[in-house]
Design a protein around this motif. Sequence first.
Motif, short mmCIF file in Angstrom:
data_model
loop_
_atom_site.label_atom_id
_atom_site.label_comp_id
_atom_site.label_asym_id
_atom_site.label_seq_id
_atom_site.Cartn_x
_atom_site.Cartn_y
_atom_site.Cartn_z
N LEU A 36 41.79 -86.66 13.93
CA LEU A 36 42.46 -87.46 12.91
C LEU A 36 41.76 -87.36 11.56
CD1 LEU A 36 44.75 -89.54 12.43
CD2 LEU A 36 43.10 -91.33 12.94
N GLY A 37 42.55 -87.18 10.51
CA GLY A 37 42.02 -87.14 9.15
C GLY A 37 43.00 -87.78 8.19
N LEU A 38 42.58 -87.92 6.95
CA LEU A 38 43.46 -88.54 5.95
C LEU A 38 44.73 -87.73 5.73
CD1 LEU A 38 40.91 -89.80 3.27
CD2 LEU A 38 42.51 -91.21 4.57
N GLY A 39 44.63 -86.40 5.86
CA GLY A 39 45.82 -85.57 5.69
C GLY A 39 46.92 -85.94 6.67
N GLN A 40 46.54 -86.18 7.92
CA GLN A 40 47.56 -86.59 8.90
C GLN A 40 48.12 -87.96 8.57
OE1 GLN A 40 46.51 -86.34 13.05
NE2 GLN A 40 48.34 -87.46 13.70
N LEU A 41 47.28 -88.89 8.12
CA LEU A 41 47.79 -90.21 7.76
C LEU A 41 48.80 -90.11 6.62
CD1 LEU A 41 44.82 -92.73 7.96
CD2 LEU A 41 46.46 -92.04 9.72
N TYR A 42 48.52 -89.24 5.64
CA TYR A 42 49.48 -89.04 4.56
C TYR A 42 50.81 -88.51 5.12
CZ TYR A 42 45.38 -89.23 1.43
OH TYR A 42 44.24 -89.60 0.76
N ALA A 43 50.72 -87.52 6.03
CA ALA A 43 51.93 -86.92 6.60
C ALA A 43 52.71 -87.92 7.43
CB ALA A 43 51.56 -85.71 7.45
N VAL A 44 52.01 -88.73 8.21
CA VAL A 44 52.67 -89.75 9.02
C VAL A 44 53.37 -90.77 8.13
CG1 VAL A 44 52.21 -91.72 10.55
CG2 VAL A 44 51.24 -89.48 11.08
N ALA A 45 52.67 -91.23 7.10
CA ALA A 45 53.27 -92.21 6.20
C ALA A 45 54.51 -91.63 5.51
CB ALA A 45 52.24 -92.65 5.15
N PHE A 46 54.45 -90.37 5.10
CA PHE A 46 55.59 -89.73 4.42
C PHE A 46 56.77 -89.57 5.37
CE2 PHE A 46 58.04 -86.05 3.03
CZ PHE A 46 58.27 -86.34 1.69
N THR A 47 56.52 -89.08 6.58
CA THR A 47 57.61 -88.87 7.54
C THR A 47 58.26 -90.18 7.96
OG1 THR A 47 56.46 -86.91 8.38
CG2 THR A 47 58.20 -87.83 9.76
#
Length: 418
Positions: A107-118
């Motif tokens: 888990l990283g911030l990049g995935q959190l950004y992608a999850v929030a966007f999706t």
Amino acid sequence: MTAAGRLPALLREQAFRRYWTGQTVSLFGDRITQIALPLLAVLTLDAGPAQMGWLTAAGLLPNLLFSVHAGVRADRSGRRRRMMIAADLGRALTLASVPVAWALGLLGLGQLYAVAFTAGTLSVLFDVCDAALFVSLVPADRYVEGNSLLNGSRAMSFMGGTSAAGLLVQLLSAPVALLADTASYLASAWQLSRIRPVEPPAATHAEGGLTAGFRHLGRSRILRGYYGAVTTLNLFNFAFQAVFVLYATTELGLGPGLLGAVLGCGAVGSVLGALLTGRIVRGLGTGRAALLGLFAFPAPLVLVPLARGPVPVTAACLLLAEFGSGFGVMLLDIAGGSLTASLIPDTLRSRVAGAARLFGYGIRPVGALAGGWLGSAIGLRPTLWIATAGALLGLVWALPSGTLRPAHPTPTAVRPAD
């Protein structure tokens, strides 16, 4: 009187009751993500003010990018309920990826950004469809009652769900807590699959595409003023929200459990607002009640940057701020939602919702990014001062718009765009 007889009239109708149940469960799950995702970024991934701004903006950016197209797609398909089910299932799958990646150490911030966007993209589709599904289930003369029930659930989710979210994060960790929201989306999809309302007919290409919703908004002085006010309020309120968790945890010293408890207790104001808004609307009229909500929502938040001293004092300031603001947002959403529903024809519901969402929600990532940038540049407390003062500027739009005049607008008075 039997238990069924004591239920509000709309809840005695099976279709609305199932719809309301699914929405209620999903709203409680949303409160968990609202707390867990930013706490995960701050406590697990060491996010700073700028990163928190990006995370908030990632979830809101789809409103700017996809609202209008989603509204057109929903109106032209005519299958809004099915699209809402697909959106629920997609959001469940998206959120479930976070605890999986965390368990695998990926888990990283990049995935959190992608999850929030999706998840934000799917929420746009769900909400523009919901604008039309609501009027399929609720008669025009009961819009205030229907909105009161839905917003009452939202208020209860603020009170119970937020407190539960803080405790779940503290006891189980933020990634595991997100599984509860995953389950809530599955429950919402199941309830929607059990109703068969007669939806507004699908729009044809001849009835207008991307611009139809904008044209209808442009013709109505009341809608222009109302959504202009809401857009201004959202710009500054989301600058506020982008740094609020960081401010509360780092500068005020509130832990996850206390923060969740303070926000949950403060949400009593939302419950009270949902309970009393019907009476306020009957006394003032829909337009005046919406105008009052535009003031009562942002004004109490001035107590947040004022908070200083020991933790009990600062927690009390946040409690009062959330209580007053919670009351105001229920007043605004119930009265404003009923006002706008009465001024939009059925064949344009999703397109007008998409156009309005482009402004009212599309401005939110701008506010979030501005809040993160200002928090880094001038500090968290000054940013909160700017945000609380700026949110009140929305009244400049609403006062001359005629929002004060319509006590109870007549739905039959509206017509679709040419």
